[in-house]
Design a protein around this motif. Structure first.
Motif, PDB file in Angstrom:
ATOM      1  N   LEU A  18       7.331  54.661  24.826  1.00 43.53           N
ATOM      2  CA  LEU A  18       7.477  54.497  23.381  1.00 43.53           C
ATOM      3  C   LEU A  18       8.610  55.375  22.856  1.00 43.53           C
ATOM      4  O   LEU A  18       9.467  54.923  22.099  1.00 43.53           O
ATOM      5  CB  LEU A  18       6.159  54.838  22.680  1.00 43.53           C
ATOM      6  CG  LEU A  18       6.160  54.858  21.160  1.00 43.53           C
ATOM      7  CD1 LEU A  18       6.460  53.477  20.592  1.00 43.53           C
ATOM      8  CD2 LEU A  18       4.829  55.377  20.645  1.00 43.53           C
ATOM      9  N   GLY A  19       8.632  56.627  23.289  1.00 41.42           N
ATOM     10  CA  GLY A  19       9.701  57.541  22.863  1.00 41.42           C
ATOM     11  C   GLY A  19      11.070  57.100  23.346  1.00 41.42           C
ATOM     12  O   GLY A  19      12.052  57.167  22.586  1.00 41.42           O
ATOM     13  N   LEU A  20      11.147  56.627  24.585  1.00 42.14           N
ATOM     14  CA  LEU A  20      12.428  56.142  25.115  1.00 42.14           C
ATOM     15  C   LEU A  20      12.895  54.890  24.372  1.00 42.14           C
ATOM     16  O   LEU A  20      14.093  54.706  24.138  1.00 42.14           O
ATOM     17  CB  LEU A  20      12.316  55.867  26.616  1.00 42.14           C
ATOM     18  CG  LEU A  20      12.217  57.099  27.508  1.00 42.14           C
ATOM     19  CD1 LEU A  20      11.874  56.693  28.944  1.00 42.14           C
ATOM     20  CD2 LEU A  20      13.500  57.903  27.460  1.00 42.14           C
ATOM     21  N   THR A  21      11.959  54.042  23.987  1.00 43.65           N
ATOM     22  CA  THR A  21      12.313  52.853  23.211  1.00 43.65           C
ATOM     23  C   THR A  21      12.861  53.243  21.848  1.00 43.65           C
ATOM     24  O   THR A  21      13.879  52.706  21.391  1.00 43.65           O
ATOM     25  CB  THR A  21      11.093  51.923  23.060  1.00 43.65           C
ATOM     26  OG1 THR A  21      10.661  51.533  24.362  1.00 43.65           O
ATOM     27  CG2 THR A  21      11.424  50.685  22.242  1.00 43.65           C
ATOM     28  N   ALA A  22      12.198  54.190  21.204  1.00 45.79           N
ATOM     29  CA  ALA A  22      12.677  54.663  19.898  1.00 45.79           C
ATOM     30  C   ALA A  22      14.060  55.304  20.035  1.00 45.79           C
ATOM     31  O   ALA A  22      14.950  55.066  19.208  1.00 45.79           O
ATOM     32  CB  ALA A  22      11.679  55.653  19.300  1.00 45.79           C
ATOM     33  N   LEU A  71      10.438  45.448  18.082  1.00 47.21           N
ATOM     34  CA  LEU A  71       9.491  44.669  18.885  1.00 47.21           C
ATOM     35  C   LEU A  71       9.007  45.476  20.096  1.00 47.21           C
ATOM     36  O   LEU A  71       7.833  45.402  20.471  1.00 47.21           O
ATOM     37  CB  LEU A  71      10.124  43.353  19.329  1.00 47.21           C
ATOM     38  CG  LEU A  71      10.368  42.340  18.219  1.00 47.21           C
ATOM     39  CD1 LEU A  71      11.166  41.142  18.746  1.00 47.21           C
ATOM     40  CD2 LEU A  71       9.064  41.890  17.592  1.00 47.21           C
ATOM     41  N   GLY A  72       9.900  46.250  20.691  1.00 45.06           N
ATOM     42  CA  GLY A  72       9.510  47.108  21.808  1.00 45.06           C
ATOM     43  C   GLY A  72       8.504  48.168  21.393  1.00 45.06           C
ATOM     44  O   GLY A  72       7.517  48.415  22.093  1.00 45.06           O
ATOM     45  N   VAL A  73       8.737  48.805  20.255  1.00 44.80           N
ATOM     46  CA  VAL A  73       7.795  49.812  19.746  1.00 44.80           C
ATOM     47  C   VAL A  73       6.433  49.179  19.485  1.00 44.80           C
ATOM     48  O   VAL A  73       5.388  49.736  19.851  1.00 44.80           O
ATOM     49  CB  VAL A  73       8.356  50.493  18.473  1.00 44.80           C
ATOM     50  CG1 VAL A  73       7.278  51.259  17.725  1.00 44.80           C
ATOM     51  CG2 VAL A  73       9.514  51.414  18.834  1.00 44.80           C
ATOM     52  N   SER A 101      10.197  43.663  29.069  1.00 44.25           N
ATOM     53  CA  SER A 101      11.080  44.807  28.818  1.00 44.25           C
ATOM     54  C   SER A 101      12.228  44.851  29.826  1.00 44.25           C
ATOM     55  O   SER A 101      13.385  45.057  29.456  1.00 44.25           O
ATOM     56  CB  SER A 101      10.267  46.106  28.891  1.00 44.25           C
ATOM     57  OG  SER A 101      11.094  47.231  28.962  1.00 44.25           O
ATOM     58  N   ALA A 102      11.891  44.665  31.084  1.00 40.04           N
ATOM     59  CA  ALA A 102      12.927  44.673  32.119  1.00 40.04           C
ATOM     60  C   ALA A 102      13.915  43.528  31.913  1.00 40.04           C
ATOM     61  O   ALA A 102      15.131  43.712  32.072  1.00 40.04           O
ATOM     62  CB  ALA A 102      12.287  44.575  33.505  1.00 40.04           C
ATOM     63  N   SER A 103      13.413  42.364  31.535  1.00 35.79           N
ATOM     64  CA  SER A 103      14.292  41.214  31.295  1.00 35.79           C
ATOM     65  C   SER A 103      15.244  41.468  30.135  1.00 35.79           C
ATOM     66  O   SER A 103      16.442  41.180  30.225  1.00 35.79           O
ATOM     67  CB  SER A 103      13.455  39.966  31.004  1.00 35.79           C
ATOM     68  OG  SER A 103      12.645  39.655  32.091  1.00 35.79           O
ATOM     69  N   THR A 132      12.169  50.845  30.608  1.00 35.37           N
ATOM     70  CA  THR A 132      11.632  50.079  31.725  1.00 35.37           C
ATOM     71  C   THR A 132      11.146  51.002  32.842  1.00 35.37           C
ATOM     72  O   THR A 132      10.183  50.679  33.538  1.00 35.37           O
ATOM     73  CB  THR A 132      12.695  49.088  32.250  1.00 35.37           C
ATOM     74  OG1 THR A 132      13.081  48.243  31.159  1.00 35.37           O
ATOM     75  CG2 THR A 132      12.175  48.228  33.368  1.00 35.37           C
ATOM     76  N   LEU A 133      11.788  52.153  32.997  1.00 35.52           N
ATOM     77  CA  LEU A 133      11.329  53.116  34.011  1.00 35.52           C
ATOM     78  C   LEU A 133       9.942  53.638  33.669  1.00 35.52           C
ATOM     79  O   LEU A 133       9.070  53.732  34.542  1.00 35.52           O
ATOM     80  CB  LEU A 133      12.329  54.263  34.140  1.00 35.52           C
ATOM     81  CG  LEU A 133      13.728  53.879  34.603  1.00 35.52           C
ATOM     82  CD1 LEU A 133      14.649  55.094  34.566  1.00 35.52           C
ATOM     83  CD2 LEU A 133      13.680  53.269  35.990  1.00 35.52           C
ATOM     84  N   ALA A 134       9.720  53.958  32.405  1.00 36.91           N
ATOM     85  CA  ALA A 134       8.389  54.396  31.976  1.00 36.91           C
ATOM     86  C   ALA A 134       7.382  53.259  32.119  1.00 36.91           C
ATOM     87  O   ALA A 134       6.223  53.487  32.492  1.00 36.91           O
ATOM     88  CB  ALA A 134       8.442  54.900  30.545  1.00 36.91           C
ATOM     89  N   ALA A 135       7.807  52.042  31.833  1.00 37.14           N
ATOM     90  CA  ALA A 135       6.923  50.888  31.967  1.00 37.14           C
ATOM     91  C   ALA A 135       6.519  50.686  33.426  1.00 37.14           C
ATOM     92  O   ALA A 135       5.352  50.403  33.723  1.00 37.14           O
ATOM     93  CB  ALA A 135       7.604  49.630  31.429  1.00 37.14           C
TER      94      ALA A 135
END
Length: 163
Positions: A18-22, A71-73, A101-103, A132-135
């Motif tokens: 979540l933090g990396l997405t933000a 949308l990611g958040v 997310s990876a796509s 994506t790494l966190a995912a």
């Protein structure tokens, strides 16, 4: 119910995503205010663009990347809630969101535009791949059984509830 160490690690990985997405969503705005990587990348790919056209292209990218980031958040918040609530569908939903997310990240990193260059500068494309790494870590932890810590009644993650 107290969370097991395994569950805390999984939720931690999800909050990291979540933090990396933000951060990846905010990065293009910081770039626009400081280094102008995106504007320079567009200008290099389209040398005949006027400054107004470059600015318009940057604005378009900012809107697009912001929408993807929001949308990611939302996806992170939803899947984290599902895991914390122990929903039976949390694992497949988190896996599907991670693949999505990876796509999206790979699309931003690798898609070529009409200039023959990637649409995003590599630094911004790689920043979009960071969540994506966190995912990947979260999905791995979700599907992996926790180690036996000597407690006989420690539930696996997520505990299956009705509904």
């Amino acid at each position: 119910m107290t969370k097991t160490r395994h569950q805390r690690w999984t939720i931690g990985a999800m909050y990291t995503g979540l933090g990396l997405t933000a951060a990846a969503t905010a990065l293009p705005y910081a770039d626009r205010a400081t280094s102008h990587l995106l504007a320079d990348h567009i200008r290099a790919g389209y040398p005949t663009y006027t400054p107004a056209e470059v600015d318009s292209a940057v604005t378009t990218y900012l809107v697009l990347l912001s929408a993807i980031g929001v949308l990611g958040v939302i996806g992170w918040l939803w899947t984290t809630w599902a895991v914390k609530a122990g929903k039976s569908w949390a694992r497949p939903a988190t896996t599907a969101m991670s693949l999505l997310s990876a796509s999206v990240g790979l699309t931003g990193l690798l898609t070529m535009d009409t200039s023959g260059e990637t649409g995003l500068p590599p630094a911004l494309g790689w920043a979009g791949m960071a969540p994506t790494l966190a995912a990947l870590l979260a999905v791995t932890l979700l599907w992996r059984r926790p180690r036996d810590s000597g407690r006989a009644s420690e539930p696996t993650l997520p505990s299956i509830r009705a509904r």
